[in-house]
Design a protein around this motif. Sequence first.
Motif, PDB file in Angstrom:
ATOM      1  N   LEU A 258      15.799  58.642 -25.187  1.00  0.00           N
ATOM      2  CA  LEU A 258      16.805  58.172 -26.099  1.00  0.00           C
ATOM      3  C   LEU A 258      17.755  57.752 -26.953  1.00  0.00           C
ATOM      4  O   LEU A 258      18.707  57.886 -27.086  1.00  0.00           O
ATOM      5  CB  LEU A 258      15.994  57.119 -24.585  1.00  0.00           C
ATOM      6  N   GLU A 259      17.237  57.148 -27.467  1.00  0.00           N
ATOM      7  CA  GLU A 259      17.311  56.995 -28.859  1.00  0.00           C
ATOM      8  C   GLU A 259      18.213  58.329 -29.716  1.00  0.00           C
ATOM      9  O   GLU A 259      19.393  57.437 -30.481  1.00  0.00           O
ATOM     10  CB  GLU A 259      16.321  57.056 -29.875  1.00  0.00           C
ATOM     11  N   GLU A 260      17.815  58.950 -29.291  1.00  0.00           N
ATOM     12  CA  GLU A 260      18.613  60.259 -30.196  1.00  0.00           C
ATOM     13  C   GLU A 260      19.742  60.854 -28.880  1.00  0.00           C
ATOM     14  O   GLU A 260      20.079  61.767 -29.171  1.00  0.00           O
ATOM     15  CB  GLU A 260      18.107  61.536 -30.948  1.00  0.00           C
ATOM     16  N   CYS A 261      19.987  60.288 -28.058  1.00  0.00           N
ATOM     17  CA  CYS A 261      20.951  60.669 -26.758  1.00  0.00           C
ATOM     18  C   CYS A 261      22.362  59.881 -26.340  1.00  0.00           C
ATOM     19  O   CYS A 261      21.666  59.239 -25.810  1.00  0.00           O
ATOM     20  CB  CYS A 261      20.190  61.512 -25.607  1.00  0.00           C
ATOM     21  N   PRO A 262      23.331  60.575 -26.708  1.00  0.00           N
ATOM     22  CA  PRO A 262      24.849  60.203 -26.822  1.00  0.00           C
ATOM     23  C   PRO A 262      25.204  59.672 -24.989  1.00  0.00           C
ATOM     24  O   PRO A 262      25.181  58.490 -24.791  1.00  0.00           O
ATOM     25  CB  PRO A 262      25.340  60.543 -27.329  1.00  0.00           C
ATOM     26  N   GLU A 263      24.529  60.575 -24.276  1.00  0.00           N
ATOM     27  CA  GLU A 263      24.409  60.054 -22.717  1.00  0.00           C
ATOM     28  C   GLU A 263      23.419  58.942 -22.504  1.00  0.00           C
ATOM     29  O   GLU A 263      24.293  58.188 -21.917  1.00  0.00           O
ATOM     30  CB  GLU A 263      24.462  61.776 -22.564  1.00  0.00           C
ATOM     31  N   GLY A 264      22.890  59.443 -22.441  1.00  0.00           N
ATOM     32  CA  GLY A 264      21.672  58.371 -22.161  1.00  0.00           C
ATOM     33  C   GLY A 264      22.178  57.232 -22.607  1.00  0.00           C
ATOM     34  O   GLY A 264      22.093  55.537 -21.838  1.00  0.00           O
ATOM     35  N   GLN A 265      22.265  56.970 -24.150  1.00  0.00           N
ATOM     36  CA  GLN A 265      22.941  55.453 -24.640  1.00  0.00           C
ATOM     37  C   GLN A 265      24.161  54.715 -23.814  1.00  0.00           C
ATOM     38  O   GLN A 265      23.698  53.764 -24.112  1.00  0.00           O
ATOM     39  CB  GLN A 265      22.840  55.948 -25.960  1.00  0.00           C
ATOM     40  N   THR A 266      25.332  56.067 -23.992  1.00  0.00           N
ATOM     41  CA  THR A 266      26.331  55.527 -22.902  1.00  0.00           C
ATOM     42  C   THR A 266      25.940  54.705 -21.262  1.00  0.00           C
ATOM     43  O   THR A 266      26.596  53.413 -20.951  1.00  0.00           O
ATOM     44  CB  THR A 266      27.351  56.508 -22.950  1.00  0.00           C
ATOM     45  N   ALA A 267      24.940  55.188 -20.461  1.00  0.00           N
ATOM     46  CA  ALA A 267      24.460  55.291 -19.129  1.00  0.00           C
ATOM     47  C   ALA A 267      23.775  54.110 -19.207  1.00  0.00           C
ATOM     48  O   ALA A 267      23.954  52.890 -18.496  1.00  0.00           O
ATOM     49  CB  ALA A 267      23.290  56.201 -18.690  1.00  0.00           C
ATOM     50  N   SER A 268      23.033  53.563 -20.267  1.00  0.00           N
ATOM     51  CA  SER A 268      22.095  52.403 -20.587  1.00  0.00           C
ATOM     52  C   SER A 268      23.260  51.133 -21.045  1.00  0.00           C
ATOM     53  O   SER A 268      22.615  50.097 -19.999  1.00  0.00           O
ATOM     54  CB  SER A 268      21.281  52.743 -21.371  1.00  0.00           C
TER      55      SER A 268
END
Length: 302
Positions: free
Chosen positions: A288-298
């Motif tokens: 999660l910490e290195e994933c832009p897609e995941g951070q946007t979703a979060s």
Amino acid sequence: MDAEQEVISVHEDGRPDRPWIADGSCPVETCGTVDSRIYAPPPMNLVFPEVVPGDALRISASTFQNWKRCPGNAEARLRGLHPPESRHSFAGSLAHRLFKRHLTDGPIPEEEFAMVCRQEIGSTNLKFRLAEAGLRKMSDLEPLFDEARDLYRRFRMLPAGGFREGEVSLEHPLPDAGITLVGVVDAVFEDDGGVRLVDWKTGGVHDPEAQMGFYAMLWALARGELPAAVEALSVRSGEVYRDTPTWETARSVAEEVAEMVSSLRTAWERGGDADRYGGPWCSWCPVLEECPEGQTASRLLD
Ligand code: SF4
């Protein structure tokens, strides 16, 4: 045994050995006295589809479930990355140990509960997970045991008739595909209709279709028979997911697992990463910490 049954022999797959019985009459005319099970259609078998060749992989139900949500999540786990341990997941693992102990050794008396918890932690790999879950002091254990006790009390109210085995490890190597399918089924029950595979959830049931479909496929490949039912049950809420697998659904899951293996190997062969799709599952993704897609979703889902 009826006279007709004495003279009709059958192949192992249930087909009659010969169409006519000894007195020359047709067995169809005597079907009222012949055990109908000998005419059951032969069992179907499951052949795992071909896949793109590549490095050896161990594929579990959670790998497959995570791939269905986000291929990038499954890829991270196949590379050995896992989300950090939490107190909640630790309590869930401890509760599963207590469930198995209850079914194999009998109910745990209240006055022995804390001692049994300590035994289960000390005698299993749970002891190595304590520090990562932030459970460093003895005083941290009391609320942990309280959470496990609450789950255990709820578990004791569930019907346990037909219990056969607990924490059943399944492993099915497929050397031609370069993969091994693995899984641990929480409990196997034997009902009138056959075998029922059960997964206990200490949180919500969420979306268990892929996980339970994988268990049914793996059981069919490893044991040569379909389970009569698969069940995911939330010990906390009582919510139940139940399905009746068929050979068609098992084949369909096998095709999806093969597609997962081929698509991941193809992406790696090209030097790329798997696709990433954000969602609620990002909060327990190891990258999660290195994933832009995941951070946007979060951010959007917070
Ligand atoms: S953080 Fe979310 S989007 Fe990124 S890889 Fe993990 S699950 Fe997929």
